[in-house]
Design an enzyme around this catalytic site. Structure first.
Site, short mmCIF file in Angstrom:
data_model
loop_
_atom_site.label_atom_id
_atom_site.label_comp_id
_atom_site.label_asym_id
_atom_site.label_seq_id
_atom_site.Cartn_x
_atom_site.Cartn_y
_atom_site.Cartn_z
N THR A 29 -6.94 28.34 -33.78
CA THR A 29 -6.84 29.62 -33.08
C THR A 29 -7.67 29.63 -31.80
O THR A 29 -7.18 29.97 -30.72
CB THR A 29 -7.30 30.76 -34.01
OG1 THR A 29 -6.47 30.80 -35.16
CG2 THR A 29 -7.23 32.10 -33.29
N VAL A 30 -8.95 29.26 -31.90
CA VAL A 30 -9.82 29.31 -30.73
C VAL A 30 -9.49 28.21 -29.74
O VAL A 30 -9.41 28.45 -28.53
CB VAL A 30 -11.31 29.24 -31.16
CG1 VAL A 30 -12.22 29.22 -29.92
CG2 VAL A 30 -11.66 30.42 -32.05
N LYS A 67 -20.74 29.05 -34.70
CA LYS A 67 -22.00 29.72 -35.05
C LYS A 67 -22.76 29.00 -36.16
O LYS A 67 -24.00 28.99 -36.16
CB LYS A 67 -21.73 31.16 -35.45
CG LYS A 67 -20.91 31.33 -36.72
CD LYS A 67 -20.45 32.74 -36.94
CE LYS A 67 -19.31 33.10 -36.05
NZ LYS A 67 -18.04 32.40 -36.34
N VAL A 90 -21.66 34.24 -30.86
CA VAL A 90 -22.09 35.57 -31.30
C VAL A 90 -21.36 36.62 -30.47
O VAL A 90 -21.46 36.62 -29.24
CB VAL A 90 -23.62 35.76 -31.13
CG1 VAL A 90 -24.04 37.16 -31.57
CG2 VAL A 90 -24.39 34.70 -31.91
N GLY A 138 -4.57 39.32 -40.62
CA GLY A 138 -5.12 38.12 -40.03
C GLY A 138 -6.56 38.25 -39.60
O GLY A 138 -7.09 37.39 -38.91
N GLU A 147 -10.07 35.50 -43.59
CA GLU A 147 -9.55 34.26 -44.16
C GLU A 147 -9.08 34.52 -45.60
O GLU A 147 -9.42 35.53 -46.21
CB GLU A 147 -10.63 33.18 -44.17
CG GLU A 147 -11.21 32.86 -42.80
CD GLU A 147 -10.21 32.14 -41.91
OE1 GLU A 147 -9.22 31.59 -42.44
OE2 GLU A 147 -10.43 32.13 -40.69
N ASP A 177 -21.58 35.23 -42.38
CA ASP A 177 -21.20 35.11 -40.98
C ASP A 177 -22.16 35.91 -40.10
O ASP A 177 -22.67 35.41 -39.09
CB ASP A 177 -19.76 35.60 -40.78
CG ASP A 177 -19.32 35.59 -39.33
OD1 ASP A 177 -18.98 34.53 -38.82
OD2 ASP A 177 -19.34 36.67 -38.70
N LYS A 206 -25.28 34.78 -37.10
CA LYS A 206 -25.40 35.38 -35.77
C LYS A 206 -26.78 36.00 -35.58
O LYS A 206 -27.35 35.93 -34.49
CB LYS A 206 -24.28 36.40 -35.57
CG LYS A 206 -22.89 35.76 -35.58
CD LYS A 206 -21.78 36.79 -35.63
CE LYS A 206 -20.42 36.12 -35.68
NZ LYS A 206 -19.31 37.09 -35.82
N GLY A 225 -11.28 37.06 -32.26
CA GLY A 225 -9.92 36.99 -31.74
C GLY A 225 -9.74 35.80 -30.81
O GLY A 225 -10.69 35.31 -30.21
#
Length: 398
Positions: free
Chosen positions: A11-12, A99, A126, A181, A184, A195, A199, A297
């Site tokens: 995705t990224v 991260k 972050v 979406g 996960e 997560d 950060k 995103g």
């Protein structure tokens, strides 16, 4: 002209390729052209418009003297760690959104980058597209930051928003997040707070100048938030948000943790909804500062990565500003010592003194009682409810 390689075409990674394509004209016009030369992935993408850039061999990137920048979007601390070290050793600056890798091995990788005369930048790790790290490192670099607290995970914020706005139970809101979406298939890292913890570790390290390990940060997720808590919070004029928080004492102490909080409506952060992120910073001179935007995103995260590449292309090698020293045992003090008002929901019990000193009854139902406490530490709160069945206990931020 600068040449870049992207590691990982998920995705990224695909977002970075698209963002570079979108921005290439503007960057070139500014004299800071960046051309994507390679995409490294073990999978095949024959239908992708970037298929001609694909390779499965990282050594090709490593050995190419034209490649100045490597973008790592693989994730995790396995092969991503190895490739990052190899890229830096080969004299290539690395930009990442990873991260977990930054929080775990940041000091080592930044030291390696400095030794090789390159940079290791990670704005996207972050806050996604929100420029949190560069704001802290540059704009507030001379500020004595007293504390920060923020909504740093879009998945949990979406779930809590659905619970508040639509009365959706936690389990159903999680299913919605997965269907959209936003989460996960295995949502543990999000809903258990891991997560957000990573950060908080990165932000705390950047502010304190020494690496704060994620395992030093007390972490609690949102699985214990019930619809009854939502109703009771609204009676107090509050919302419930998962916050990552760190308080920096004048004595050099750092108290960092992740947990659900009640936030009064007078604090702007209470109005950050759905998958958006927000960071509230309290400085000694500047006062209160809030950053808000898309925290995750494809394109927002890619935008943050491209912004790091742009900084590098302008020869502003500010890796020194994204820097902290090695971890030191004992760097974190007990966050439970911080005093705050508490919201506590408990099972009714015979003989319980409902009007104890420092406790205000705010809701009474057949199956539970809800209280607001005076400001006290976690230990004092637990002592006040000793022997009772506590269903929820959340700090109230102010």
């Amino acid at each position: 002209m600068h040449y870049a390689a992207v590691l990982g075409f998920g995705t990224v990674g695909s977002g970075v390729a698209e963002a570079l394509q979108i921005n290439t004209g503007r960057l070139t016009a500014k004299g800071e052209g960046i051309t994507l030369k390679y995409i490294v992935d073990v999978r095949d993408f024959p239908d992708s418009p970037f298929a001609g850039l694909m390779t499965k061999d990282f050594a090709v990137v490593e050995a190419d003297p034209e490649v100045d920048f490597v973008v790592e979007t693989i994730g995790g601390i396995g092969i991503a760690f190895e490739f990052t070290k190899r890229a830096l050793t080969a004299g290539k600056s690395v930009v990442t959104s990873n991260k977990e890798l930054v929080a775990t091995h940041g000091s080592e990788l930044m030291a390696l980058a400095k030794d090789k005369g390159v940079s290791y930048l990670f704005e996207a790790s972050v806050g996604g597209g929100v420029p949190m790290l560069r704001t802290v490192a540059n704009n507030l670099g001379s500020e004595n930051i007293k504390e920060f607290f923020g909504i740093l995970n879009g998945t949990t914020n979406y779930i809590l928003t659905q619970m508040f706005k639509n009365g959706v139970a936690f389990a159903d809101a999680l299913k919605q997040a997965q269907a959209m979406g936003y989460s996960e298939a295995n949502p543990t890292a999000d809903i258990e707070g891991h997560d957000a913890c990573r950060k908080v570790a990165i932000l705390s390290s950047l502010i304190s100048g020494k690496q704060i390990k994620p395992e030093w940060i007390a972490t609690r997720g949102i699985t214990g938030v019930a619809l009854e808590d939502v109703v009771n919070a609204e009676k107090l004029g509050c919302t419930i948000k998962l916050l990552g928080r760190a308080v920096f004492g004048k004595d050099g102490s750092i108290r960092a943790y992740v947990a659900p909080h009640l936030i009064p409506g007078s604090i702007l952060l209470s109005h950050v909804e759905d998958v958006m992120n927000g960071l509230f910073i309290r400085g000694e001179s500047v006062g209160d500062v809030m950053l808000y935007g898309a925290g995750a995103g494809k394109l927002p995260t890619a935008s943050a990565i491209v912004s790091d590449l742009y900084v590098l292309a302008k020869d502003k090698l500010d890796g020194e500003q994204f820097a902290w020293g090695d971890p030191e045992e004992g760097s974190c003090s007990d966050a439970g010592e911080l005093e705050s008002a508490w919201y506590v929901r408990m099972c009714p019990a015979d003989g319980w003194k409902r009007e104890q000193a420092g406790l205000e009854l705010i809701a009474e139902a057949e199956e539970s009682l809800a209280y607001r406490s005076a400001e006290m530490s976690q230990a004092a709160m637990e002592a006040a409810f000793a022997g009772q069945t506590v269903l929820s206990a959340f700090r109230i931020i102010k």
